[in-house]
Design a protein around this motif. Structure first.
Motif, PDB file in Angstrom:
ATOM      1  N   SER A   3       0.865  -1.300   0.016  1.00  0.00           N
ATOM      2  CA  SER A   3      -0.049  -0.074  -0.138  1.00  0.00           C
ATOM      3  C   SER A   3       0.823   1.350  -0.053  1.00  0.00           C
ATOM      4  O   SER A   3       2.005   1.105   0.528  1.00  0.00           O
ATOM      5  N   ILE A   4       0.462   2.206  -0.640  1.00  0.00           N
ATOM      6  CA  ILE A   4       1.177   3.607  -0.805  1.00  0.00           C
ATOM      7  C   ILE A   4       0.008   4.688  -0.467  1.00  0.00           C
ATOM      8  O   ILE A   4      -0.879   4.412  -0.760  1.00  0.00           O
ATOM      9  N   TYR A   5       0.712   5.852  -0.008  1.00  0.00           N
ATOM     10  CA  TYR A   5      -0.001   7.054   0.288  1.00  0.00           C
ATOM     11  C   TYR A   5       0.191   8.007  -1.054  1.00  0.00           C
ATOM     12  O   TYR A   5       1.525   8.107  -1.140  1.00  0.00           O
ATOM     13  N   LEU A   6      -0.466   8.299  -1.906  1.00  0.00           N
ATOM     14  CA  LEU A   6      -0.259   8.854  -3.254  1.00  0.00           C
ATOM     15  C   LEU A   6      -0.529  10.464  -3.021  1.00  0.00           C
ATOM     16  O   LEU A   6      -1.685  10.632  -2.700  1.00  0.00           O
ATOM     17  N   SER A   7       0.490  11.301  -3.097  1.00  0.00           N
ATOM     18  CA  SER A   7       0.254  12.538  -2.801  1.00  0.00           C
ATOM     19  C   SER A   7       0.638  13.574  -4.109  1.00  0.00           C
ATOM     20  O   SER A   7       1.821  13.934  -3.773  1.00  0.00           O
ATOM     21  N   PRO A   8      -0.329  13.675  -4.867  1.00  0.00           N
ATOM     22  CA  PRO A   8       0.073  14.688  -5.795  1.00  0.00           C
ATOM     23  C   PRO A   8      -0.125  16.377  -5.311  1.00  0.00           C
ATOM     24  O   PRO A   8      -0.739  16.174  -4.050  1.00  0.00           O
ATOM     25  N   SER A   9       0.237  17.008  -5.738  1.00  0.00           N
ATOM     26  CA  SER A   9       0.570  18.369  -5.060  1.00  0.00           C
ATOM     27  C   SER A   9      -0.737  18.839  -4.926  1.00  0.00           C
ATOM     28  O   SER A   9      -1.598  18.906  -5.681  1.00  0.00           O
ATOM     29  N   THR A  18       3.193  27.538 -19.582  1.00  0.00           N
ATOM     30  CA  THR A  18       2.399  27.298 -20.851  1.00  0.00           C
ATOM     31  C   THR A  18       0.846  27.959 -20.712  1.00  0.00           C
ATOM     32  O   THR A  18       0.153  28.225 -21.400  1.00  0.00           O
ATOM     33  N   GLY A  19       0.492  28.368 -19.301  1.00  0.00           N
ATOM     34  CA  GLY A  19      -0.713  28.836 -19.074  1.00  0.00           C
ATOM     35  C   GLY A  19      -1.844  28.075 -19.236  1.00  0.00           C
ATOM     36  O   GLY A  19      -3.235  28.517 -19.345  1.00  0.00           O
ATOM     37  N   THR A  20      -1.774  26.546 -19.342  1.00  0.00           N
ATOM     38  CA  THR A  20      -2.636  25.623 -19.412  1.00  0.00           C
ATOM     39  C   THR A  20      -3.063  24.906 -18.219  1.00  0.00           C
ATOM     40  O   THR A  20      -3.859  24.130 -18.292  1.00  0.00           O
ATOM     41  N   GLY A  21      -2.519  25.329 -17.072  1.00  0.00           N
ATOM     42  CA  GLY A  21      -2.976  24.574 -15.630  1.00  0.00           C
ATOM     43  C   GLY A  21      -1.849  24.982 -14.562  1.00  0.00           C
ATOM     44  O   GLY A  21      -0.894  25.444 -14.842  1.00  0.00           O
ATOM     45  N   SER A  22      -2.156  24.310 -13.321  1.00  0.00           N
ATOM     46  CA  SER A  22      -1.267  24.381 -12.369  1.00  0.00           C
ATOM     47  C   SER A  22      -0.577  23.003 -12.130  1.00  0.00           C
ATOM     48  O   SER A  22      -0.870  21.988 -12.499  1.00  0.00           O
ATOM     49  N   GLU A  23       0.391  23.368 -11.076  1.00  0.00           N
ATOM     50  CA  GLU A  23       1.270  22.032 -10.596  1.00  0.00           C
ATOM     51  C   GLU A  23       0.077  20.853 -10.129  1.00  0.00           C
ATOM     52  O   GLU A  23       0.336  19.673 -10.236  1.00  0.00           O
ATOM     53  N   MET A  27      -0.329  17.265 -11.598  1.00  0.00           N
ATOM     54  CA  MET A  27       0.267  16.180 -10.878  1.00  0.00           C
ATOM     55  C   MET A  27      -0.822  15.299 -10.520  1.00  0.00           C
ATOM     56  O   MET A  27      -0.862  13.958 -10.385  1.00  0.00           O
ATOM     57  N   ASN A  28      -2.179  15.658 -10.416  1.00  0.00           N
ATOM     58  CA  ASN A  28      -3.411  14.911 -10.204  1.00  0.00           C
ATOM     59  C   ASN A  28      -3.752  14.083 -11.501  1.00  0.00           C
ATOM     60  O   ASN A  28      -4.407  12.935 -11.308  1.00  0.00           O
ATOM     61  N   LEU A  29      -3.417  14.776 -12.598  1.00  0.00           N
ATOM     62  CA  LEU A  29      -3.769  13.879 -13.871  1.00  0.00           C
ATOM     63  C   LEU A  29      -2.791  12.748 -13.695  1.00  0.00           C
ATOM     64  O   LEU A  29      -3.176  11.483 -14.250  1.00  0.00           O
ATOM     65  N   ILE A  30      -1.626  12.923 -13.342  1.00  0.00           N
ATOM     66  CA  ILE A  30      -0.689  11.840 -13.237  1.00  0.00           C
ATOM     67  C   ILE A  30      -1.199  10.608 -12.420  1.00  0.00           C
ATOM     68  O   ILE A  30      -1.022   9.632 -12.719  1.00  0.00           O
ATOM     69  N   ALA A  31      -1.688  11.119 -11.403  1.00  0.00           N
ATOM     70  CA  ALA A  31      -1.909  10.426 -10.371  1.00  0.00           C
ATOM     71  C   ALA A  31      -3.203   9.506 -10.624  1.00  0.00           C
ATOM     72  O   ALA A  31      -3.177   8.291 -10.556  1.00  0.00           O
ATOM     73  N   LEU A  72       4.016  13.845  -5.704  1.00  0.00           N
ATOM     74  CA  LEU A  72       4.411  14.055  -6.996  1.00  0.00           C
ATOM     75  C   LEU A  72       4.453  15.831  -7.189  1.00  0.00           C
ATOM     76  O   LEU A  72       3.351  16.308  -6.674  1.00  0.00           O
ATOM     77  N   HIS A  73       5.432  16.113  -7.620  1.00  0.00           N
ATOM     78  CA  HIS A  73       5.426  17.791  -7.616  1.00  0.00           C
ATOM     79  C   HIS A  73       5.915  17.997  -9.156  1.00  0.00           C
ATOM     80  O   HIS A  73       6.573  17.128  -9.850  1.00  0.00           O
ATOM     81  N   SER A  74       5.820  19.273  -9.569  1.00  0.00           N
ATOM     82  CA  SER A  74       6.636  19.931 -10.626  1.00  0.00           C
ATOM     83  C   SER A  74       7.513  21.093 -10.059  1.00  0.00           C
ATOM     84  O   SER A  74       7.025  21.677  -8.986  1.00  0.00           O
ATOM     85  N   ASN A  75       8.651  21.235 -10.533  1.00  0.00           N
ATOM     86  CA  ASN A  75       9.569  22.300  -9.814  1.00  0.00           C
ATOM     87  C   ASN A  75       9.582  23.627 -10.474  1.00  0.00           C
ATOM     88  O   ASN A  75       9.048  23.819 -11.667  1.00  0.00           O
ATOM     89  N   THR A  76       9.980  24.619  -9.736  1.00  0.00           N
ATOM     90  CA  THR A  76      10.236  25.775 -10.203  1.00  0.00           C
ATOM     91  C   THR A  76      11.438  26.530  -9.761  1.00  0.00           C
ATOM     92  O   THR A  76      11.929  26.227  -8.706  1.00  0.00           O
TER      93      THR A  76
END
Length: 183
Positions: A3-9, A18-23, A27-31, A72-76
Motif C-alpha cells: 500500500s502507498i499514500y499517493l500525494s499529488p501536489s 504554458t498557461g494551461t494549468g497548475s502544478e 500532478m493529479n492527472l498523473i495520479a 508528486l510535484h513539478s519544480n520551479t
C-alpha cells in the motif's frame, strides 16, 4: 498487498509557464493515470485531497500503515534562474536507506522517458516537510520544471508515460512483477 499514500501536489497557485494549468492540476492527472497500473499490480493506495494542507497530508499518511509515501510535484527555479533549469529531481530523506533505494529506482525509470537522462537526479534532503515528517519511506519527485517551457510541455505531453514509469518503479521497489492494466 502493498500500500502507498499517493500525494499529488496541493499547490494550485504554481501555474505552468504554458498557461494551461497548475502544478496541482497536472500532478493529479498523473495520479489519475497511475490508478489502473496500481490496481493491475495489486498496489493498494490512498490519495490526498487537493484541498488538504501539507500538514493534513502528512497526518493522513502517518495515520495509516503505508509501505511507501509518493509525493508528486513539478519544480520551479529560483527567480534569478526562472525558466533556465530542467530535469526531474527525486528527493529522499537523507538517512533513509529505503528512501534512497526507491529514489534510485524512480530515477532509472525516469531516465528511460525524460529527453535528457543526464538531468535526472536523486537528492538527499532533511528539510522538506513531506520528507522529514512522514513515517513511511518517502520520495518527493519533482518531475520537471513548470517554469521552463520545454519541461512543462514534456509533462503535459507525457502524462501516461510518466504514470506508467512511476508505477513500474513502484512495482520494482516492492519487488513484484509489473503487469499492464487490462484494456
Amino acid at each position: 498487498m502493498r500500500s502507498i499514500y499517493l500525494s499529488p501536489s496541493v499547490q494550485e497557485h504554481n501555474q505552468y509557464v504554458t498557461g494551461t494549468g497548475s502544478e496541482e492540476y497536472y500532478m493529479n492527472l498523473i495520479a489519475d493515470a497511475m490508478v489502473p497500473y496500481l490496481r493491475a499490480n495489486e498496489i493498494d493506495f490512498v490519495r490526498n485531497n487537493p484541498y488538504d494542507t501539507l500538514s493534513q497530508v502528512v497526518a493522513q499518511s502517518n495515520a495509516g500503515s503505508y509501505d511507501f509515501h509518493l509525493a508528486l510535484h513539478s519544480n520551479t527555479a529560483p527567480e534569478n534562474l526562472s525558466g533556465a533549469l530542467k530535469g526531474p529531481d527525486i528527493y529522499y530523506y537523507g538517512d533513509s536507506r529505503e528512501g534512497k533505494r526507491a529514489a534510485d529506482i524512480f530515477a532509472a525509470g525516469l531516465k528511460e522517458i525524460y529527453p535528457n537522462p543526464n538531468l535526472v537526479a536523486t537528492i538527499p534532503n532533511a528539510t522538506l516537510g513531506e520528507l522529514k515528517k512522514t513515517k513511511a519511506p518517502v520520495n518527493l519527485i519533482e518531475l520537471a520544471y513548470h517554469d521552463n517551457r520545454d519541461d512543462a510541455q514534456w509533462i503535459i505531453d507525457h502524462i501516461e508515460p510518466i504514470a506508467r514509469s512511476l508505477s513500474m518503479s513502484l512495482a520494482a521497489y516492492f519487488k513484484i512483477p509489473f503487469s499492464e492494466p487490462e484494456k
